[in-house]
Scaffold this motif. Structure first.
Motif, PDB file in Angstrom:
ATOM      1  N   UNK A   1       0.808  -1.227   0.000  1.00  0.00           N
ATOM      2  CA  UNK A   1       0.000   0.000   0.000  1.00  0.00           C
ATOM      3  C   UNK A   1       0.840   1.275   0.000  1.00  0.00           C
ATOM      4  N   UNK A   2       2.079   1.183  -0.438  1.00  0.00           N
ATOM      5  CA  UNK A   2       2.938   2.371  -0.435  1.00  0.00           C
ATOM      6  C   UNK A   2       2.650   3.261  -1.637  1.00  0.00           C
ATOM      7  N   UNK A   3       2.975   4.529  -1.480  1.00  0.00           N
ATOM      8  CA  UNK A   3       2.780   5.513  -2.536  1.00  0.00           C
ATOM      9  C   UNK A   3       4.098   5.699  -3.285  1.00  0.00           C
ATOM     10  N   UNK A   4       4.160   5.208  -4.509  1.00  0.00           N
ATOM     11  CA  UNK A   4       5.359   5.314  -5.346  1.00  0.00           C
ATOM     12  C   UNK A   4       5.021   5.961  -6.692  1.00  0.00           C
ATOM     13  N   UNK A   5       4.061   6.833  -6.664  1.00  0.00           N
ATOM     14  CA  UNK A   5       3.681   7.521  -7.902  1.00  0.00           C
ATOM     15  C   UNK A   5       4.861   8.336  -8.447  1.00  0.00           C
ATOM     16  N   UNK A   6       5.045   8.244  -9.767  1.00  0.00           N
ATOM     17  CA  UNK A   6       6.092   9.003 -10.463  1.00  0.00           C
ATOM     18  C   UNK A   6       7.497   8.676  -9.958  1.00  0.00           C
ATOM     19  N   UNK A   7       7.648   7.549  -9.268  1.00  0.00           N
ATOM     20  CA  UNK A   7       8.974   7.175  -8.763  1.00  0.00           C
ATOM     21  C   UNK A   7       9.861   6.710  -9.907  1.00  0.00           C
ATOM     22  N   UNK A   8      11.118   7.080  -9.845  1.00  0.00           N
ATOM     23  CA  UNK A   8      12.103   6.634 -10.826  1.00  0.00           C
ATOM     24  C   UNK A   8      12.852   5.454 -10.234  1.00  0.00           C
ATOM     25  N   UNK A   9      12.471   4.256 -10.660  1.00  0.00           N
ATOM     26  CA  UNK A   9      13.093   3.018 -10.179  1.00  0.00           C
ATOM     27  C   UNK A   9      13.629   2.222 -11.370  1.00  0.00           C
ATOM     28  N   UNK A  10      14.204   2.929 -12.320  1.00  0.00           N
ATOM     29  CA  UNK A  10      14.780   2.258 -13.482  1.00  0.00           C
ATOM     30  C   UNK A  10      15.859   1.271 -13.044  1.00  0.00           C
ATOM     31  N   UNK A  11      15.784   0.069 -13.622  1.00  0.00           N
ATOM     32  CA  UNK A  11      16.759  -0.987 -13.354  1.00  0.00           C
ATOM     33  C   UNK A  11      16.886  -1.311 -11.861  1.00  0.00           C
ATOM     34  N   UNK A  12      15.842  -1.067 -11.103  1.00  0.00           N
ATOM     35  CA  UNK A  12      15.866  -1.399  -9.677  1.00  0.00           C
ATOM     36  C   UNK A  12      15.702  -2.898  -9.482  1.00  0.00           C
ATOM     37  N   UNK A  13      16.235  -3.389  -8.372  1.00  0.00           N
ATOM     38  CA  UNK A  13      16.118  -4.805  -8.021  1.00  0.00           C
ATOM     39  C   UNK A  13      14.926  -4.964  -7.079  1.00  0.00           C
ATOM     40  N   UNK A  14      13.826  -5.476  -7.623  1.00  0.00           N
ATOM     41  CA  UNK A  14      12.606  -5.682  -6.841  1.00  0.00           C
ATOM     42  C   UNK A  14      12.233  -7.157  -6.817  1.00  0.00           C
ATOM     43  N   UNK A  15      13.229  -8.012  -6.809  1.00  0.00           N
ATOM     44  CA  UNK A  15      12.987  -9.453  -6.801  1.00  0.00           C
ATOM     45  C   UNK A  15      12.244  -9.838  -5.520  1.00  0.00           C
ATOM     46  N   UNK A  16      11.125 -10.537  -5.685  1.00  0.00           N
ATOM     47  CA  UNK A  16      10.299 -11.015  -4.576  1.00  0.00           C
ATOM     48  C   UNK A  16       9.826  -9.882  -3.657  1.00  0.00           C
ATOM     49  N   UNK A  17       9.755  -8.694  -4.192  1.00  0.00           N
ATOM     50  CA  UNK A  17       9.216  -7.578  -3.406  1.00  0.00           C
ATOM     51  C   UNK A  17       7.703  -7.728  -3.283  1.00  0.00           C
ATOM     52  N   UNK A  18       7.150  -7.245  -2.176  1.00  0.00           N
ATOM     53  CA  UNK A  18       5.706  -7.295  -1.941  1.00  0.00           C
ATOM     54  C   UNK A  18       5.155  -5.888  -2.076  1.00  0.00           C
ATOM     55  N   UNK A  19       4.394  -5.674  -3.152  1.00  0.00           N
ATOM     56  CA  UNK A  19       3.863  -4.342  -3.468  1.00  0.00           C
ATOM     57  C   UNK A  19       2.345  -4.370  -3.582  1.00  0.00           C
ATOM     58  N   UNK A  20       1.720  -5.216  -2.815  1.00  0.00           N
ATOM     59  CA  UNK A  20       0.270  -5.373  -2.889  1.00  0.00           C
ATOM     60  C   UNK A  20      -0.428  -4.030  -2.674  1.00  0.00           C
ATOM     61  N   UNK A  21      -1.330  -3.696  -3.581  1.00  0.00           N
ATOM     62  CA  UNK A  21      -2.147  -2.477  -3.490  1.00  0.00           C
ATOM     63  C   UNK A  21      -1.326  -1.189  -3.473  1.00  0.00           C
TER      64      UNK A  21
END
Length: 346
Positions: free
Chosen positions: A255-275
């Protein structure tokens, strides 16, 4: 002549008081441990741990000690009452007694007074001990709160230091403080998210390939702020951050707010971003393999070249998203689980 029939009655069982005392203390210890084990001690990570299960382990011992002391006093009072019912020896009878018996009678009278004083002292000592323990517990709690406040103030000051090592130490110290003081958890993580937002590279400058060490440390701490098995909403406010190349593997950003975030080439392996809200975020080339993106708002997000291997996109909003060149999932697989429209690009 029997000067003390009560003494004669108990002459064959001098071990009784000791045995009763030992049995009572053993029962107090066992019952305290059973009560502490039975008491529900589970609580959410953000709640202050309840104190009463800890107090429960010692409560039976205090209660039984008080009852034991009261029983001893009551027995002494009854003995004194019964002793008064025995006719006192007359002067003639006393004169007829041998010197040894008269000395014994005098010693018994002195012992009766001494026992009464000792019993009263036991009760008073138990009362003062209980009062002292309560006062000590309250003092320790106040001291703990004062220490937490001092640690928080010091860490915040260090977070604004111009030295990288000091800032790194402050970030990890705040994480430890959040675990030591669950009720301050949300405040501390709000401070860390604000630190990430405020220390973002200036908009006019080109962001570095990877975040600075202190920004990465803060993101790592934020990402593990809500651990298994709770998976409670963290609601981190990270909108518009610029952290390309950030390492957020296994991060919990529900439920985090990541609008307009620049996460190019970020490592989000097995990250939990529900909602979470990732609308118009830049995730080009990001590694989202095995990440949980169910219910995520990815409308108009840039996902060109992202790795979606085994990614959960159930219910994700991909309207207007750029999915050209994604790996790990075909367009048909994405359409079956996510929400797309004619503006979604494959």
């Amino acid at each position: 002549m029997n000067l003390n029939p009560l003494k004669a009655r108990r002459a064959g069982r001098p071990w009784l008081a000791t045995a009763v005392t030992l049995v009572v203390l053993v029962l107090a210890y066992v019952s305290g441990q059973l009560l502490a084990a039975w008491a529900p001690q589970e609580y959410e990570f953000y709640e202050k741990p309840p104190v009463w299960p800890k107090l429960a382990s010692g409560a039976p011992a205090v209660i039984m000690t008080v009852l034991l002391a009261a029983w001893a006093l009551a027995r002494q009072a009854m003995d004194r009452t019964r002793a008064r019912r025995v006719p006192a020896p007359t002067a003639t009878e006393l004169a007829a007694l041998p010197v040894k018996d008269r000395e014994e009678l005098l010693i018994q009278r002195r012992q009766a007074r001494t026992q009464w004083i000792s019993g009263t002292g036991v009760v008073l000592s138990v009362v003062f001990t209980a009062f002292g323990l309560t006062y000590t517990a309250l003092t320790l709690e106040e001291t703990r709160e004062a220490q937490i406040t001092d640690r928080y103030t010091k860490n915040i000051e260090q977070l604004g230091s111009s030295t990288l090592d000091v800032r790194l130490g402050a970030i990890y110290a705040l994480e430890r403080l959040a675990r030591d003081s669950p009720r301050d958890h949300d405040t501390i993580y709000d401070v860390l998210t604000a630190f990430v937002r405020e220390h973002d590279p200036v908009p006019e400058a080109k962001p570095p390939a990877k975040p600075a060490a202190d920004i990465q440390a803060a993101l790592t701490v934020i990402g593990r702020g809500t651990a298994e098995p709770y998976y409670l909403p963290l609601n981190a406010d990270l909108g518009e951050i610029r952290a390309p190349g950030a390492n957020l593997d296994h991060a919990n950003l529900i439920s985090s707010d990541l609008r307009l975030a620049n996460l190019r080439k970020a490592n989000l392996v097995q990250a939990t971003l529900i909602d979470a809200n990732l609308s118009r975020a830049d995730l080009s080339g990001a590694d989202l393999s095995r990440a949980d993106l169910s219910g995520v708002n990815l409308s108009k997000a840039h996902l060109r070249g992202a790795d979606l291997s085994e990614t959960d996109l159930s219910g994700a909003d991909l309207k207007g998203a750029d999915l050209r060149g994604v790996r790990g999932m075909t367009p048909d697989q994405i359409r079956r689980v996510a929400v797309t429209d004619k503006t979604t690009r494959f």
